[in-house]
Structure formats: C-alpha cells, structure tokens
Scaffold this motif. Sequence first.
Motif, short mmCIF file in Angstrom:
data_model
loop_
_atom_site.label_atom_id
_atom_site.label_comp_id
_atom_site.label_asym_id
_atom_site.label_seq_id
_atom_site.Cartn_x
_atom_site.Cartn_y
_atom_site.Cartn_z
N GLU A 25 0.83 -1.21 0.00
CA GLU A 25 0.00 0.00 0.00
C GLU A 25 0.87 1.26 0.00
O GLU A 25 0.60 2.22 -0.74
CB GLU A 25 -0.93 -0.01 1.22
N GLU A 26 1.91 1.24 0.82
CA GLU A 26 2.83 2.38 0.87
C GLU A 26 3.55 2.54 -0.47
O GLU A 26 3.70 3.65 -0.99
CB GLU A 26 3.85 2.18 1.99
N TYR A 52 2.48 1.55 -3.40
CA TYR A 52 1.51 2.00 -4.40
C TYR A 52 1.33 3.52 -4.32
O TYR A 52 1.30 4.21 -5.35
CB TYR A 52 0.17 1.29 -4.16
N GLN A 53 1.22 4.03 -3.12
CA GLN A 53 1.00 5.46 -2.94
C GLN A 53 2.20 6.29 -3.40
O GLN A 53 2.05 7.39 -3.94
CB GLN A 53 0.70 5.77 -1.47
N GLN A 54 3.40 5.76 -3.21
CA GLN A 54 4.61 6.50 -3.59
C GLN A 54 4.82 6.56 -5.10
O GLN A 54 5.54 7.43 -5.59
CB GLN A 54 5.85 5.89 -2.91
N ASP A 56 3.36 7.74 -7.69
CA ASP A 56 2.40 8.70 -8.23
C ASP A 56 2.66 8.93 -9.72
O ASP A 56 3.74 9.39 -10.10
CB ASP A 56 2.52 10.02 -7.46
N ASN A 73 6.02 4.25 -12.24
CA ASN A 73 4.82 4.92 -11.74
C ASN A 73 3.81 5.26 -12.84
O ASN A 73 2.62 5.37 -12.59
CB ASN A 73 5.20 6.20 -10.99
#
Length: 253
Positions: free
Chosen positions: A35-36, A38-40, A42, A79
């Motif tokens: 999850e972390e 995935y968020q990074q 961008d 990304n």
Amino acid sequence: MDGGASYNPRTVEEVFRDFKGRRAGMIKALTADVEEFYQQCDPEKENLCLYGFPSEQWEVNLPAEEVPPELPEPALGINFARDGMQEKDWLSLVAVHSDAWLLSVAFYFGSRFGFDKADRKRLFNMINDFPTVFEVVTGTAKKQVKEKPSISIHSSNKTKLNSKRGSESQGKFSKIMQAKDEDGEGMDEEDEEEHGETLCGACGENYASDEFWICCDICEKWFHGKCVKITPARAEHIKQYKCPSCSNKRARP
C-alpha cells in the motif's frame, strides 16, 4: 539515495549477500508494504524507480543524476502505468523488472571485480536457488513448493538441483540432472548433509552421493534404484513412480 555506491562486495559470498538483501527489500515493497509502495508511485511525478538495498530496505526515487550511474539503474517510470493497469498486473510487471535489475547488479559486481567463469556460475546457481521476485509476488513460488519431483539422481558430480525439495516436473527434472552430469560439477556439502540421513525404504541403508535414488509419489519414501530395479534411463520415462509396496496396495481388491 543509498544505491550501493559506497558498498562494493568483492567475493561471490559478499555479492550473494548483497543480492539477498536487495531482493528482500524489493519483495517487502511489493508484498508487505504494497500500500505504501503503491502510494509513492504517483503517475503525476517524473520517472520513478524501485530500489532495493543490501539492508533489506526499499525506496522509490528518481534515477541517479550521473551518467553512467555507479550501479545499473532499475526500470524507469514504473509509476506511469500504475493507474493504467490492474494492480496485480502492474505489481507483476514491476516484479519482473526487479528480477532483471537484481541480476544486473549482481553480475555488475562480478564483472567489476573480475569473477572468472567458475565464480560467475557459482553465483548464478546460488541466486537461482531462490524463487524470483515475480514468483513470490504472483504466488507461483508457493505452488512450486507443493509440487515434488518423483525422481532424484544423486551422484558425486551433481548440483543442488537434486534437492528433495526441488520443484521441477518429473521428466524435465531427470533430463536436467543428466545434462548436469556432463558439466562435472561437484556436489555441495550442504546437499550431502541434507541427504545424509535419508534411508532407503527397501534396504534401510543410508544415502550415498554416488548412487541413483528415486522417490515414491504415493508414500514419499526414497529408494535405491537398484533396490527397486529402476535405472536412470527407465526413470526418465516414468511420470509417476509407485514403489512396490504402494503398487501392491493399489492392486488389492
């Protein structure tokens, strides 16, 4: 960014430890910390890379500014496809590129510090004993652990492929073992220890490194080929081996 610029492993064992640390970090990013991660990633940012470090940590960052970089670069722009693919497909794609990067870094060190043919081969064999990042992320590695080869050919010039825990299919496994014969490689001490306490289900004698053994797919006991009258050539054509005891049980009404 760490990137390993100040860390230069010079032996096969050091490069392998470096590989394991970086691999663990990348697997962590793609599984436990997904999850972390995935968020990074961008898509609105510039080309981002996933780095794994010898400390088993990971980092999403821009590529190194210097050209050429101190180490080979991971895949650029991971990304950008994040929102254009199914998440599992995107993670699988990043995993594949992570595998390619891990190998490139390991053999970069091997080339830089002059590993000869034997060292490069030893390094690859050590690396190849581990599931790939892709196999771990997609769950393929778990499926392979459940599968068991029915044939294991042990001799003084076999490699780690004759491990009882191997995951190759039966026919392919025996052909690989015969191909390894021609290379004349020695057997690892670790392999010797692993099989040292194995007893033949027929005669009860211990495993010996220069003998051919076969495993029953039903009871999972190991047998000397000579005890069950199976030769390596015959074993290559057996898809599922049943020992005499299991064959007799199946034959009873």
